[in-house]
Design a protein around this motif. Structure first.
Motif, PDB file in Angstrom:
ATOM      1  N   TRP B 186       5.991  -0.827 -21.934  1.00  7.57           N
ATOM      2  CA  TRP B 186       6.993   0.242 -21.852  1.00  7.57           C
ATOM      3  C   TRP B 186       7.558   0.483 -23.230  1.00  7.57           C
ATOM      4  O   TRP B 186       7.971  -0.439 -23.921  1.00  7.57           O
ATOM      5  CB  TRP B 186       8.112  -0.185 -20.899  1.00  7.57           C
ATOM      6  CG  TRP B 186       9.221   0.799 -20.822  1.00  7.57           C
ATOM      7  CD1 TRP B 186       9.129   2.126 -20.507  1.00  7.57           C
ATOM      8  CD2 TRP B 186      10.614   0.546 -21.070  1.00  7.57           C
ATOM      9  NE1 TRP B 186      10.358   2.716 -20.530  1.00  7.57           N
ATOM     10  CE2 TRP B 186      11.298   1.762 -20.876  1.00  7.57           C
ATOM     11  CE3 TRP B 186      11.346  -0.585 -21.420  1.00  7.57           C
ATOM     12  CZ2 TRP B 186      12.684   1.892 -21.034  1.00  7.57           C
ATOM     13  CZ3 TRP B 186      12.719  -0.456 -21.576  1.00  7.57           C
ATOM     14  CH2 TRP B 186      13.377   0.769 -21.383  1.00  7.57           C
ATOM     15  N   GLN B 187       7.522   1.733 -23.656  1.00  5.43           N
ATOM     16  CA  GLN B 187       8.206   2.076 -24.889  1.00  5.43           C
ATOM     17  C   GLN B 187       8.765   3.478 -24.759  1.00  5.43           C
ATOM     18  O   GLN B 187       8.052   4.457 -24.896  1.00  5.43           O
ATOM     19  CB  GLN B 187       7.252   1.993 -26.091  1.00  5.43           C
ATOM     20  CG  GLN B 187       7.925   2.366 -27.407  1.00  5.43           C
ATOM     21  CD  GLN B 187       9.132   1.495 -27.720  1.00  5.43           C
ATOM     22  OE1 GLN B 187       9.031   0.313 -27.952  1.00  5.43           O
ATOM     23  NE2 GLN B 187      10.329   2.101 -27.698  1.00  5.43           N
ATOM     24  N   MET B 188      10.039   3.533 -24.422  1.00  2.00           N
ATOM     25  CA  MET B 188      10.659   4.846 -24.313  1.00  2.00           C
ATOM     26  C   MET B 188      10.799   5.399 -25.733  1.00  2.00           C
ATOM     27  O   MET B 188      11.391   4.776 -26.597  1.00  2.00           O
ATOM     28  CB  MET B 188      12.025   4.676 -23.679  1.00  2.00           C
ATOM     29  CG  MET B 188      12.720   5.960 -23.377  1.00  2.00           C
ATOM     30  SD  MET B 188      14.162   5.572 -22.357  1.00  2.00           S
ATOM     31  CE  MET B 188      15.010   7.113 -22.440  1.00  2.00           C
ATOM     32  N   LEU B 189      10.175   6.558 -25.953  1.00  2.00           N
ATOM     33  CA  LEU B 189      10.168   7.143 -27.303  1.00  2.00           C
ATOM     34  C   LEU B 189      10.658   8.568 -27.265  1.00  2.00           C
ATOM     35  O   LEU B 189      10.033   9.386 -26.625  1.00  2.00           O
ATOM     36  CB  LEU B 189       8.747   7.156 -27.855  1.00  2.00           C
ATOM     37  CG  LEU B 189       8.241   5.938 -28.619  1.00  2.00           C
ATOM     38  CD1 LEU B 189       6.874   6.221 -29.185  1.00  2.00           C
ATOM     39  CD2 LEU B 189       9.196   5.508 -29.695  1.00  2.00           C
ATOM     40  N   PRO B 190      11.674   8.914 -27.935  1.00  2.00           N
ATOM     41  CA  PRO B 190      12.637   8.028 -28.575  1.00  2.00           C
ATOM     42  C   PRO B 190      13.485   7.303 -27.533  1.00  2.00           C
ATOM     43  O   PRO B 190      13.615   7.779 -26.425  1.00  2.00           O
ATOM     44  CB  PRO B 190      13.499   8.984 -29.407  1.00  2.00           C
ATOM     45  CG  PRO B 190      13.114  10.365 -29.042  1.00  2.00           C
ATOM     46  CD  PRO B 190      11.956  10.329 -28.124  1.00  2.00           C
ATOM     47  N   LYS B 191      14.047   6.178 -27.946  1.00  2.00           N
ATOM     48  CA  LYS B 191      14.817   5.332 -27.034  1.00  2.00           C
ATOM     49  C   LYS B 191      16.210   5.945 -26.852  1.00  2.00           C
ATOM     50  O   LYS B 191      17.197   5.472 -27.407  1.00  2.00           O
ATOM     51  CB  LYS B 191      14.902   3.925 -27.639  1.00  2.00           C
ATOM     52  CG  LYS B 191      15.401   2.872 -26.699  1.00  2.00           C
ATOM     53  CD  LYS B 191      15.445   1.518 -27.380  1.00  2.00           C
ATOM     54  CE  LYS B 191      16.635   1.405 -28.323  1.00  2.00           C
ATOM     55  NZ  LYS B 191      16.867   0.059 -28.831  1.00  2.00           N
TER      56      LYS B 191
END
Ligand code: ADP
Ligand code: MG
Lengths: 232, 432
Positions: B186-191
């Motif tokens: 999981w990598q919310m981009l942008p956070k």
């Protein structure tokens, strides 16, 4: 086969208008060998280019095989050029980095012939001009006379009915010029109509017919008498 | 097919005739495209919407509920524990979570050297609100303090060597916690849940801990906290809960405009009541900011990145212009051959096919060049600004965009000059 009536051509630039051809009337019959002579700048090349549909004209009409070429779309003109007309230029206009074979192949490619048929026609043409052994050479590896013979092979490979030659021997010495002339005469004897621009009076005499252009106007068409044609 | 090879051969010969100008054209175009692409990737990623279905439903409420007098100012971007408690009463949101971040050290047992980790200290709705995928286990049953944590997949692999570790225990700062869940990649981009101070450029956290436990165990905020009274920010469990120590971000999910309106009203009423009760002196200045607008609200949009993007776009335009100039010259010097081919009976569409193949060939070379240059540029940018590496990733969509852009630029570069060459006067070159 070729009929020009009152044909006119004007080149316009910002500064001047050049009347390259005025009121040209001409009839050329199937199988003729006609020499086109006249001083430099008199409109010989322009006439040849119009006959070859490379150039448009401004007035009058040009009928090829009884059909006017005026207003024909590009595709039809290209087809006409490709199938009925062969061009020979003073400077040969061979593509330098294409082999002799590939140069001769060009018009056949554009006609969309199959590889086998192309090959057969190219070999035939090479045979005729006597350069079969040099098929894989580059143009630069041949003499001027040989190059012009390649150009002739290219022009006739498509079996056109008209050959338009613009000073084909202009860049050649007299021996080579004679060979080229003999070749053209041979082609003519096989039924191909030839119009050739030349400065050489001997060549003009050898042709069956001599058409002179001076200042855009046709003079002294030795063999041609339009009245005689029409009344005949 | 055979004809296509023929066209390719003709293209190739014409390149070979003047390889240097051709290479220069491709190089210039590749350079413009490569630099533009690497920058555009960054810009595109920075401005992309990580939660397209939800970014207009998640809201960040900020209360002007502070013990200081201030007319004309914005509410603090973070809330105190007691303010969150006041907001938490509302049943209008369909989900809500308070959070902050901290740092910690994680290890399996006392004999192992500790690994530094980032910790998100939050509540259970966090995972559903931000679509956090769970690989194994569950999330906390409620928002109570508990010695249970969740790990990111990478952290589980790093510390324990595998991901199926639910039920195992770990030492977080030498306190024993049970792993109840492992997140999937999981990598919310942008956070965006962490937008203040440009935190949205950072990767998501390694470890997730209940908010109450974070306060109980005195996990100090690794970002900003402010106190507006005599609160001691080092005493989270006491002062942190009772006094004006502001360090919590708070997100609520408001699905409909009616809910949003009702929530605004609720916030306004809350502040009015508190003011009436004499607990704060400031003028009303609440904010309820949509997730989609949060970076802009905090002024985190970087002007230099925008300026850089514009500069690279200009650079691309200049490249296209130069390349098309070079290519025009190339075609003009080849015009004789066009005329010749026309004289031999090629029609316009046959010549145009040739040009299309020329263009395809140029696009191929340029695409390869641009990809290499973009790769180099990205590497360079990553080494200059390591924090931004997350935003430099390419995906199929971006690669396709690059391919389309390359095709378009090659088209511009090839087509205009070639049209000029093929529709120009036919006879001039052949007459002599
Ligand atoms: N493309 C052109 N634009 C303007 N003038 C031209 C063009 N082609 C030929 N001319 C002019 O038309 C006249 C006839 O030219 P041309 O047919 O080449 O003569 P020739 O072949 O008999 O030497 C000349 O005056 C020449 O300058
Ligand atoms: Mg001439």
């Amino acid at each position: 086969m070729i009929t020009l009536t009152n044909l006119g051509k004007v080149f316009r630039t910002e500064l001047i208008e050049t009347h390259a051809l005025r009121e040209v009337n001409l009839q050329v019959n199937e199988g003729e060998f006609a020499a086109l002579t006249g001083p430099s700048g008199s409109g010989k090349s322009t006439l040849l280019n119009i006959l070859g549909t490379l150039e448009s004209f401004d007035s009058g009409d040009y009928q090829l095989d009884g059909k006017s070429v005026k207003g024909l779309p590009d595709a039809a003109l290209s087809k006409l050029r490709n199938e009925k007309i062969g061009f020979i230029f003073q400077s040969f206009n061979l593509i330098k980095d294409f082999s002799i074979y590939d140069n001769i192949e060009l018009p056949l490619r554009y006609r969309g012939l199959k590889a086998a048929e192309r090959k057969q026609r190219i070999e035939q043409a090479l045979e005729l001009v006597g350069l079969h052994a040099r098929r894989d050479y580059l143009p630069g590896q041949l003499s001027g006379g040989q190059q012009q013979r390649v150009a002739i092979a290219r022009a006739i490979a498509g079996q056109p009915r008209i050959l338009l030659a613009d000073e084909p021997t202009g860049n050649l010495d007299s021996l080579m010029a004679r060979q080229v002339m003999e070749l053209l005469e041979q082609i003519n004897r096989q039924g191909c109509t030839i119009l050739m621009v030349t400065h050489d009076p001997d060549q003009a005499r050898r042709a069956g017919r001599n058409i002179q252009i001076i200042d855009g106007q046709l003079h002294d068409s030795t063999m041609y008498d339009p009245l005689a044609q029409h009344t005949a | 097919m055979e004809q296509l090879f023929y066209y390719l051969k003709v293209s190739w010969f014409s390149i070979k005739r003047a390889p240097l100008p051709y290479m220069l054209t491709v190089l210039i175009l590749s350079l413009g495209l490569g630099v533009f692409f690497s920058n555009a990737t960054f810009y595109y990623r920075m401005n992309s919407d990580p939660l397209p279905d939800k970014s207009d439903k998640l809201f960040f409420p900020m209360l002007m509920l502070v013990p200081y007098q201030c007319s004309d100012c914005k509410p603090p971007p973070v809330l105190s524990y007691s303010n969150v408690a006041k907001l938490d009463v509302s049943t209008i949101p369909s989900a809500k979570a308070a959070m902050y971040s901290a740092d910690g050290y994680l290890r399996q047992h006392a004999a192992q050297p500790p690994t530094p980790v980032t910790v998100r200290i939050t509540q259970r709705d966090f995972f559903s609100m931000f679509d956090v995928p769970l690989l194994h286990g569950t999330i906390w049953a409620d928002n109570q303090a508990r010695d249970e944590l969740l790990l990111s997949k990478a952290t589980a692999e790093k510390i324990l060597g595998r991901t199926d570790v639910v039920g195992q225990q770990l030492l977080l700062d030498d306190r024993l916690f049970t792993i109840i869940g492992v997140l999937d990649d999981w990598q919310m981009l942008p956070k965006l849940y962490d937008a203040y101070n440009r935190q949205y450029l950072n990767p998501v956290e390694d470890v997730y801990l209940p908010l109450e436990s974070g306060y109980d165990y005195n996990y100090l905020s690794s970002t900003n906290s402010s106190t507006f009274d005599d609160a001691d920010f080092r005493k989270l469990a006491t002062d942190g809960r009772n006094k004006a120590l502001h360090q919590l971000q708070y997100w609520v999910q408001l699905d409909t405009p009616a809910q949003q309106q009702a929530y605004r009203q609720f916030m306004a009423n809350l502040v009015t009541d508190e003011k009436a009760a004499g607990r704060h002196p400031s003028a009303e200045a609440n904010q309820l900011v949509m997730l989609r607008d949060i970076v802009r609200y905090f002024g985190g949009e970087s002007a230099d990145i925008k300026a850089f993007a514009i500069v690279t776009l200009l650079f691309l335009l200049v490249s296209v212009f130069n390349a098309s100039h070079l290519s025009l010259n190339r075609y003009l010097s080849n015009q004789y051959e066009f005329s010749l081919r026309r004289a031999l009976g090629a029609n316009r569409s046959q010549l145009q096919m040739q040009l299309l193949v020329d263009m395809g060939l140029m696009s191929t070379f340029t695409l390869a060049g641009a990809a290499v240059i973009a790769y180099g540029c990205t590497k360079l940018m990553n080494s200059l600004w390591p924090a931004n590496h997350l935003f430099a990733g390419w995906d199929v969509q971006l690669m396709l965009a690059l391919a389309v852009l390359t095709l378009f630029c090659s088209y511009l570069v090839t087509l205009y000059p070639s049209l000029r060459a093929s529709f120009g006067s036919l006879n001039k070159q052949l007459k002599e």
